[in-house]
Motif scaffolding. Structure first.
Motif, PDB file in Angstrom:
ATOM      1  N   HIS B  51     -42.962  43.129 -17.203  1.00 19.56           N
ATOM      2  CA  HIS B  51     -42.995  44.529 -16.752  1.00 19.56           C
ATOM      3  C   HIS B  51     -44.204  44.770 -15.853  1.00 19.56           C
ATOM      4  CE1 HIS B  51     -43.067  48.854 -16.696  1.00 19.56           C
ATOM      5  NE2 HIS B  51     -41.885  48.881 -17.291  1.00 19.56           N
ATOM      6  N   PRO B  52     -43.971  45.371 -14.658  1.00 15.31           N
ATOM      7  CA  PRO B  52     -45.060  45.502 -13.679  1.00 15.31           C
ATOM      8  C   PRO B  52     -46.205  46.424 -14.124  1.00 15.31           C
ATOM      9  CG  PRO B  52     -43.094  46.691 -12.951  1.00 15.31           C
ATOM     10  CD  PRO B  52     -42.692  45.893 -14.144  1.00 15.31           C
ATOM     11  N   SER B  53     -45.958  47.309 -15.089  1.00 15.06           N
ATOM     12  CA  SER B  53     -47.015  48.234 -15.498  1.00 15.06           C
ATOM     13  C   SER B  53     -48.041  47.575 -16.426  1.00 15.06           C
ATOM     14  CB  SER B  53     -46.429  49.442 -16.219  1.00 15.06           C
ATOM     15  OG  SER B  53     -45.540  50.111 -15.378  1.00 15.06           O
ATOM     16  N   TYR B  54     -47.657  46.420 -16.981  1.00 12.63           N
ATOM     17  CA  TYR B  54     -48.569  45.761 -17.933  1.00 12.63           C
ATOM     18  C   TYR B  54     -49.355  44.671 -17.234  1.00 12.63           C
ATOM     19  CZ  TYR B  54     -46.155  48.283 -21.588  1.00 12.63           C
ATOM     20  OH  TYR B  54     -45.659  49.286 -22.365  1.00 12.63           O
ATOM     21  N   GLU B  55     -50.633  44.592 -17.565  1.00  9.83           N
ATOM     22  CA  GLU B  55     -51.428  43.537 -16.924  1.00  9.83           C
ATOM     23  C   GLU B  55     -51.959  42.555 -17.955  1.00  9.83           C
ATOM     24  OE1 GLU B  55     -55.126  44.951 -15.306  1.00  9.83           O
ATOM     25  OE2 GLU B  55     -54.894  46.875 -16.314  1.00  9.83           O
ATOM     26  N   VAL B  56     -51.952  41.308 -17.519  1.00 15.57           N
ATOM     27  CA  VAL B  56     -52.498  40.256 -18.365  1.00 15.57           C
ATOM     28  C   VAL B  56     -53.957  40.106 -17.999  1.00 15.57           C
ATOM     29  CG1 VAL B  56     -52.398  37.806 -18.906  1.00 15.57           C
ATOM     30  CG2 VAL B  56     -50.281  39.109 -18.585  1.00 15.57           C
ATOM     31  N   ILE B  57     -54.824  40.216 -18.996  1.00 14.04           N
ATOM     32  CA  ILE B  57     -56.264  40.136 -18.743  1.00 14.04           C
ATOM     33  C   ILE B  57     -56.706  38.671 -18.792  1.00 14.04           C
ATOM     34  CG2 ILE B  57     -58.546  40.898 -19.547  1.00 14.04           C
ATOM     35  CD1 ILE B  57     -56.786  43.287 -20.896  1.00 14.04           C
ATOM     36  N   SER B  58     -56.297  37.980 -19.840  1.00 13.98           N
ATOM     37  CA  SER B  58     -56.588  36.539 -19.917  1.00 13.98           C
ATOM     38  C   SER B  58     -55.620  35.875 -20.880  1.00 13.98           C
ATOM     39  CB  SER B  58     -58.038  36.313 -20.371  1.00 13.98           C
ATOM     40  OG  SER B  58     -58.208  36.793 -21.690  1.00 13.98           O
ATOM     41  N   GLY B  59     -55.674  34.574 -20.889  1.00 17.06           N
ATOM     42  CA  GLY B  59     -54.777  33.820 -21.761  1.00 17.06           C
ATOM     43  C   GLY B  59     -53.644  33.190 -20.990  1.00 17.06           C
ATOM     44  N   GLU B  60     -52.767  32.539 -21.706  1.00 12.16           N
ATOM     45  CA  GLU B  60     -51.714  31.742 -21.064  1.00 12.16           C
ATOM     46  C   GLU B  60     -50.387  31.951 -21.773  1.00 12.16           C
ATOM     47  OE1 GLU B  60     -51.986  27.282 -19.309  1.00 12.16           O
ATOM     48  OE2 GLU B  60     -53.152  27.642 -21.119  1.00 12.16           O
ATOM     49  N   VAL B  61     -49.306  31.921 -21.004  1.00 11.95           N
ATOM     50  CA  VAL B  61     -47.982  31.885 -21.601  1.00 11.95           C
ATOM     51  C   VAL B  61     -47.198  30.764 -20.930  1.00 11.95           C
ATOM     52  CG1 VAL B  61     -45.831  33.111 -22.037  1.00 11.95           C
ATOM     53  CG2 VAL B  61     -47.984  34.381 -22.051  1.00 11.95           C
ATOM     54  N   LEU B  62     -46.828  29.789 -21.714  1.00  4.22           N
ATOM     55  CA  LEU B  62     -46.071  28.669 -21.165  1.00  4.22           C
ATOM     56  C   LEU B  62     -44.634  28.739 -21.669  1.00  4.22           C
ATOM     57  CD1 LEU B  62     -48.653  25.778 -21.701  1.00  4.22           C
ATOM     58  CD2 LEU B  62     -48.267  27.127 -19.622  1.00  4.22           C
ATOM     59  N   PHE B  63     -43.697  28.589 -20.731  1.00  8.77           N
ATOM     60  CA  PHE B  63     -42.281  28.550 -21.087  1.00  8.77           C
ATOM     61  C   PHE B  63     -41.768  27.187 -20.663  1.00  8.77           C
ATOM     62  CE2 PHE B  63     -37.762  29.509 -20.076  1.00  8.77           C
ATOM     63  CZ  PHE B  63     -37.363  29.900 -21.355  1.00  8.77           C
ATOM     64  N   GLU B  64     -41.344  26.412 -21.593  1.00 13.50           N
ATOM     65  CA  GLU B  64     -40.975  25.014 -21.343  1.00 13.50           C
ATOM     66  C   GLU B  64     -42.088  24.288 -20.588  1.00 13.50           C
ATOM     67  OE1 GLU B  64     -37.052  25.735 -19.462  1.00 13.50           O
ATOM     68  OE2 GLU B  64     -36.234  24.756 -21.241  1.00 13.50           O
ATOM     69  N   GLY B  65     -43.316  24.609 -20.982  1.00 11.41           N
ATOM     70  CA  GLY B  65     -44.481  23.947 -20.393  1.00 11.41           C
ATOM     71  C   GLY B  65     -44.935  24.495 -19.055  1.00 11.41           C
ATOM     72  N   LYS B  66     -44.158  25.451 -18.484  1.00 11.04           N
ATOM     73  CA  LYS B  66     -44.538  26.008 -17.183  1.00 11.04           C
ATOM     74  C   LYS B  66     -45.137  27.405 -17.353  1.00 11.04           C
ATOM     75  CE  LYS B  66     -40.393  25.037 -15.841  1.00 11.04           C
ATOM     76  NZ  LYS B  66     -39.089  25.022 -15.190  1.00 11.04           N
ATOM     77  N   ASP B  67     -45.999  27.773 -16.406  1.00  8.21           N
ATOM     78  CA  ASP B  67     -46.668  29.067 -16.465  1.00  8.21           C
ATOM     79  C   ASP B  67     -45.652  30.204 -16.265  1.00  8.21           C
ATOM     80  OD1 ASP B  67     -48.259  31.245 -16.315  1.00  8.21           O
ATOM     81  OD2 ASP B  67     -49.468  30.560 -14.605  1.00  8.21           O
ATOM     82  N   LEU B  68     -45.374  30.937 -17.322  1.00 11.24           N
ATOM     83  CA  LEU B  68     -44.378  32.013 -17.234  1.00 11.24           C
ATOM     84  C   LEU B  68     -44.928  33.214 -16.469  1.00 11.24           C
ATOM     85  CD1 LEU B  68     -41.507  32.874 -18.309  1.00 11.24           C
ATOM     86  CD2 LEU B  68     -42.724  34.079 -20.121  1.00 11.24           C
ATOM     87  N   LEU B  69     -46.232  33.444 -16.622  1.00  8.51           N
ATOM     88  CA  LEU B  69     -46.825  34.657 -16.054  1.00  8.51           C
ATOM     89  C   LEU B  69     -46.823  34.640 -14.527  1.00  8.51           C
ATOM     90  CD1 LEU B  69     -49.802  35.054 -18.539  1.00  8.51           C
ATOM     91  CD2 LEU B  69     -47.558  36.155 -18.603  1.00  8.51           C
TER      92      LEU B  69
END
Lengths: 372, 250
Positions: B51-69
């Motif tokens: 969702h474009p209104s939410y911002e990621v400040i730090s951290g990682e999200v991997l989906f099947e090992g790839k950067d989802l963010l």
């Protein structure tokens, strides 16, 4: 003054036009209307009703009058509405459509008008749906090049008649189109109109509907979808003069590039019009920062026992709607197109004739694929 | 691993809501994320969906090992991430079947599969609709327009069935459902469960978990996972209330 020049040019055409008319009973009325036109000229932005629509550049051109001048009973037409209506009556080429009482016409009755490049046409249509009849009228404008259409349509819906009326204006984007639709609905009559405005560089549609007896119902809906430099203006009046009538109005606008839309919708509920139900809405979608719309829904109520609502919105695509489509895997352009299509479809979906509906669907989609 | 969330900090309007969230999800698993209002459940769903209104400040999200963010919301969807909305959006003028076919074909195109024409898709859709006991008359209606709360949620699960995501996040899918609708939705989800996909159930109440049995339960409070366990943890929560876990963090 440009107006004077134009009036003079039309004066020459009018003299020639009259000379070619055979002994016509309407000549006097035509002359009267033309004199009225000469006196008032074309409307200018100084007229309150024409504040946002400047026809100066169009009317100052020289047009070749193209009218067969067929006559018909045009009495009752309010030609003094403005310079266009007066000029229409002067050059009127009359078509009469009469649906006999208690007759159901299954096939749509199609009326098509094409103003060719550089020419001006003056169709004047009289539609009478006699009591208890049922029919569908399809009125189409498809000018080529810089054609000038100045049309007038008078509609009478008699007792318990049911008339569906589609007006599709798909002129070339260089054309100029003025049209007026006057409607009278009698007791128990149903009038359902859908007005689609897609073409013309400059177009204006005046629609005025009067309930002249009790227990009638009308829909006056429309869509204007504009891009480039297109300008469209709808002025609508729905007049509840008598009790227990229902009116519904949904007008939608989709505006891209530096196009401009105007919607002015008046609903009158007169003093003795108790039991009136009048719903009006005008929603506009602006797809570009340079597009602009001026909307003014007006409700004037002089009776307490009524149910009325009206409203207008001007906005962009909803972020939540867009996000929803994106999360289903639609690329942004497609998602935006689909939302815009859906917005316009709500009006087009009303059209009960599949061939017309799918043609309009195509036109909307084609336009979307080029503008977004 | 299908999804790996590492020390995720995220928020909205400059306010940090997720404060170091960790989560690991494998194919074939069902995870329940439970928590009180304001704990960050919805923020997690929306951040995962992009969702474009939410911002990621730090951290990682991997989906099947790839950067989802790094992916746009539509790219995430085509890669196999699906979110069922708490409040599904109405899309007037666009029919359900039109919409679903476009979505299906976008995904097919992305994966080099064949697109379906309207007739082929209609057959496919009819089969899928059985999963949520949905009447084909809904196909012609505008997306969610005039649908009841229960019909909207069933429509979300129908979309899930059509798009066959690898990861489905069901955001408060149980909210506003009567018991019959809840049963239909839950049974639909159970039918879609497989060893190939994973499901994250985001919910306030234990009720849904009576119908969809999770493999893991994570309790979210104040932007962090504060307690983890098996399906029995949900029952314990129901009994003791969220104050019990909130207490545990401080």
């Amino acid at each position: 003054m440009t107006t004077a020049v134009t009036v003079t040019e039309f004066a020459g055409s009018f003299a020639e036009f009259l000379a070619h008319l055979s002994d016509d009973a309407t000549t006097t009325l035509r002359e009267e209307a033309f004199r009225y036109f000469e006196a008032i000229g074309f409307p200018t932005p100084k007229d309150e009703d024409w504040k946002y629509t400047n026809v100066g550049s169009v009317v100052s051109e020289k047009w070749l009058v193209n009218s067969a001048g067929k006559s018909g009973d045009v009495g009752g037409f309010n030609y003094k509405r403005n310079g266009f209506t007066a000029l229409n009556l002067a050059f009127a080429d009359v078509v009469v459509v009469r649906i006999p009482s208690e007759t159901i016409v299954v096939e749509p009755i199609e009326l098509s008008f094409t103003a060719e490049d550089g020419k001006a046409i003056f169709p004047h249509v009289i539609i009478v749906a006699e009591s208890g009849s049922k029919a569908t009228i399809v009125e189409t404008y498809a000018a080529s090049g810089r054609g000038f259409t100045n049309a007038a349509v008078q509609v009478l819906v008699e007792e318990n008649a049911n008339l569906t009326h589609y007006r599709v204006q798909k002129d070339s984007v260089e054309a100029f189109n003025y049209g007026v639709t006057e409607v009278e609905v009698r007791r128990g009559g149903h009038y359902d109109s859908t007005n689609i405005n897609l073409g013309a560089a400059l177009s204006r549609h005046d629609i005025e509907l009067k309930f002249v007896a009790e227990g009638a119902e009308a829909w006056v809906d429309g869509l204007y979808m504009l891009s480039g430099e297109q300008h469209h203006d709808t002025h609508s009046i729905i007049d509840h003069a008598l009790p227990n009538c229902l009116s519904h109005q949904t007008y939608k606008g989709v505006l891209n590039d530096s196009s401009r839309g105007v919607f002015n919708g008046k609903v009158f509920v007169r003093e003795n019009a108790h039991g009136t139900d009048a719903q009006q809405s005008n929603k506009n979608l602006l797809l570009s920062n340079d597009a602009r719309v001026d909307t003014k829904p007006q409700l004037e109520i002089f009776n307490d026992d009524v149910k009325c609502s009206h409203g207008a919105t001007v906005g962009q695509l909803e972020e939540e709607e867009l996000f929803y489509l994106l999360t289903r895997g639609l690329p942004e352009t497609l998602a935006k197109n689909l939302l815009t299509y859906g917005f316009a479809e709500q009006v087009i979906n009303k059209i009960g004739i599949e061939s017309i509906k799918s043609e309009l669907d195509e036109m909307v989609l084609r336009r979307l694929s080029t503008i977004l | 691993m299908l999804l790996e969330v590492k020390d995720l900090h995220a928020g909205i309007d400059g306010k940090e809501i997720l404060k170091g969230l960790n989560l690991q999800v494998n194919a074939g698993e069902v995870h329940a994320i439970m928590g009180p209002n304001g704990s960050g459940k919805s923020t997690l769903s929306k951040v995962l969906a992009g969702h474009p209104s939410y911002e990621v400040i730090s951290g990682e999200v991997l989906f099947e090992g790839k950067d989802l963010l790094e992916l746009d919301p539509d790219e995430r969807a085509r890669e196999g991430v699906f979110m069922a909305f708490q409040y599904p959006v109405e899309v007037p003028g666009v029919s359900n079947s039109q919409f679903l076919r476009l979505a299906y074909n976008q995904k097919a195109l992305h994966h080099g599969q064949e697109e379906l024409d309207p007739l082929e898709f209609n057959d496919y859709l009819k089969e899928k609709a059985k999963i949520v006991e949905m009447d084909p008359q809904f196909f012609k209606r505008s997306v969610n327009e005039g649908f009841s709360g229960g019909e909207k949620k069933r429509n979300e699960i129908l979309q899930m069935a059509v798009l066959e995501p690898k990861l489905a996040i069901l955001d408060e899918t149980d909210s506003g459902l009567d018991i019959d609708a809840l049963r239909i939705v839950a049974e639909g989800v159970n039918k879609l469960r497989s060893s190939e996909n994973a499901i994250i159930l985001v919910t306030h109440y234990q009720r849904l978990l009576n119908y969809i049995q999770p493999d893991f339960v994570h309790v979210l409070a104040n932007g962090k996972i504060v307690k983890e366990g098996g399906k029995e943890l949900a029952l314990e929560l129901e009994e003791k209330g969220y104050d019990w876990v909130k207490g545990a963090t401080n």
